[in-house]
Design a protein around this motif. Structure first.
Motif, mmCIF file in Angstrom:
data_model
loop_
_atom_site.group_PDB
_atom_site.id
_atom_site.type_symbol
_atom_site.label_atom_id
_atom_site.label_comp_id
_atom_site.label_asym_id
_atom_site.label_seq_id
_atom_site.Cartn_x
_atom_site.Cartn_y
_atom_site.Cartn_z
ATOM 1 N N ALA A 45 0.838 -1.081 0.031
ATOM 2 C CA ALA A 45 -0.102 0.115 0.131
ATOM 3 C C ALA A 45 0.943 1.252 0.006
ATOM 4 N N THR A 46 2.150 1.128 0.080
ATOM 5 C CA THR A 46 2.889 2.248 0.032
ATOM 6 C C THR A 46 2.781 3.198 -1.519
ATOM 7 N N LYS A 47 2.834 4.499 -1.401
ATOM 8 C CA LYS A 47 2.779 5.146 -2.407
ATOM 9 C C LYS A 47 4.134 5.507 -2.909
ATOM 10 N N GLY A 48 4.300 5.490 -4.224
ATOM 11 C CA GLY A 48 5.480 5.790 -4.967
ATOM 12 C C GLY A 48 6.171 4.353 -5.463
ATOM 13 N N PHE A 49 5.902 3.193 -5.342
ATOM 14 C CA PHE A 49 6.521 1.863 -5.492
ATOM 15 C C PHE A 49 6.376 1.867 -7.142
ATOM 16 N N GLN A 50 7.106 1.376 -7.910
ATOM 17 C CA GLN A 50 7.122 0.917 -9.303
ATOM 18 C C GLN A 50 6.978 -0.653 -9.254
ATOM 19 N N GLN A 90 9.120 4.744 -8.336
ATOM 20 C CA GLN A 90 8.839 5.454 -9.684
ATOM 21 C C GLN A 90 9.591 6.622 -9.864
ATOM 22 N N SER A 91 10.369 7.321 -9.004
ATOM 23 C CA SER A 91 11.234 8.420 -9.148
ATOM 24 C C SER A 91 11.997 8.510 -7.834
ATOM 25 N N ALA A 92 12.977 9.620 -7.925
ATOM 26 C CA ALA A 92 13.861 9.781 -6.689
ATOM 27 C C ALA A 92 13.023 10.318 -5.731
ATOM 28 N N LEU A 93 12.017 10.944 -5.788
ATOM 29 C CA LEU A 93 11.090 11.407 -4.646
ATOM 30 C C LEU A 93 10.267 10.799 -4.247
ATOM 31 N N ARG A 99 6.420 7.800 3.351
ATOM 32 C CA ARG A 99 6.653 7.871 4.680
ATOM 33 C C ARG A 99 5.652 7.316 5.698
ATOM 34 N N LYS A 100 4.403 7.733 5.376
ATOM 35 C CA LYS A 100 3.244 7.180 6.411
ATOM 36 C C LYS A 100 3.222 5.874 6.422
ATOM 37 N N PHE A 120 20.952 0.522 -0.235
ATOM 38 C CA PHE A 120 20.651 1.278 -1.691
ATOM 39 C C PHE A 120 21.737 2.023 -2.345
ATOM 40 N N GLY A 121 21.437 2.265 -3.606
ATOM 41 C CA GLY A 121 22.552 3.001 -4.193
ATOM 42 C C GLY A 121 21.934 4.384 -4.713
ATOM 43 N N PRO A 122 22.777 4.985 -5.601
ATOM 44 C CA PRO A 122 22.331 6.339 -6.204
ATOM 45 C C PRO A 122 21.055 6.073 -7.047
ATOM 46 N N PRO A 123 20.105 7.261 -7.143
ATOM 47 C CA PRO A 123 19.008 6.877 -8.017
ATOM 48 C C PRO A 123 19.468 6.405 -9.441
ATOM 49 N N TYR A 124 18.787 5.665 -9.910
ATOM 50 C CA TYR A 124 19.065 4.983 -11.351
ATOM 51 C C TYR A 124 20.340 4.275 -11.385
#
Length: 265
Positions: A45-50, A90-93, A99-100, A120-124
């Motif tokens: 249910a976490t937002k922002g996951f690809q 989905q993105s770096a943000l 977070r919630k 984790f590594g740097p984005p992309y």
């Protein structure tokens, strides 16, 4: 092992991985089942996951990687991982958007896990190689963690790691290849309550691979091949440990940015 002549261009992703150890005061099957069931619903249910995928590791896992001089390839029993949560954003943000829900996951960890770590590594910087034909299934997998040798510069390690992954992609034996290189581990980024996060310097990892094969026989042939032994010998100056786990299940709960009604294998 056959060699493909056409190079495969990887897709770059923003991904992280969370090694997990289930509680030992209950049967292992209970913990793995809770992770697959109630805990997965909180994470999905976490937002922002690809994508959100659980990598379940076999209970017996001494290490698939071929013996290599000067490299630890036998997985220590006391640090043997039970599974890995593989999260692609989905993105770096995206980590900020979730977070919630992540706070709910923090509180639930103690119900199933005794230790969790975040890499984790740097984005992309994660690289996915599309090696299977459309609709072609992956019948077996291996998860591999690599530890950089003391005295080797991080940039030199990353350069050789890319060379290794490109060589692996060109073997013609893999149906899936996903790679990650990690930033230095910092406990406060995943300091969840009532769960251990001990990660001594000499036990930390710096990169990972997920290898997919047509079936278990193809996986076994790959790890016994002379070509892999040659690649491992070339890796030895850069790496002090290579822990290769047999994967029992790889379950996808979020795909293409949407939570699935039922996980996919």
């Amino acid at each position: 092992m056959s060699t493909s002549t056409a190079p495969v261009e990887p897709r770059k992703q923003f991904a992280s991985s969370i090694p997990l150890w289930v509680r030992t005061d209950q049967p292992r099957e209970t913990g793995m089942g809770y992770w697959k069931g109630p805990h997965s619903k909180i994470i999905s249910a976490t937002k922002g996951f690809q994508e959100y995928r659980q990598i379940h590791l076999a209970d017996v896992n001494p290490g698939l990687w071929p013996p290599t001089r000067g490299v630890e390839t036998e997985i220590p029993v006391e640090r043997k991982i039970d599974g890995v949560a593989e999260i692609t954003f989905q993105s770096a943000l995206s980590p900020l958007r979730g977070r919630k829900q992540t706070r709910l996951a923090f509180k639930d960890e103690v119900n199933v896990f005794r230790r969790t770590l975040l890499y984790f590594g740097p984005p992309y910087s994660s690289r996915w190689y599309d090696l299977a034909e459309p609709g072609e299934p992956v019948g077996a997998r291996a998860l591999i963690y690599l530890r950089r040798r003391d005295g080797v510069r991080a940039s030199d390690f990353r350069t050789h790691f890319v060379e290794l992954t490109d060589a692996l992609a060109a073997t013609g034996m893999l149906k899936e290849l996903r790679t990650q290189t990690f930033l230095p581990w910092i406990e406060k980024f995943w300091d969840t309550p009532n769960v251990a996060h001990d990660n001594p310097v000499d036990q930390r990892f710096h990169a990972s691979l997920i290898l997919g094969f047509a079936d278990p026989a193809a996986r076994a042939a790959f790890f016994k091949s002379r070509e892999l032994q040659s690649l491992s010998d070339a890796l030895a100056p850069f790496t002090s440990a290579v822990h290769a786990y047999e994967v029992s299940e790889a379950l996808t709960f979020v795909k293409d940015g949407a939570a699935l009604p039922q996980y996919q294998q």
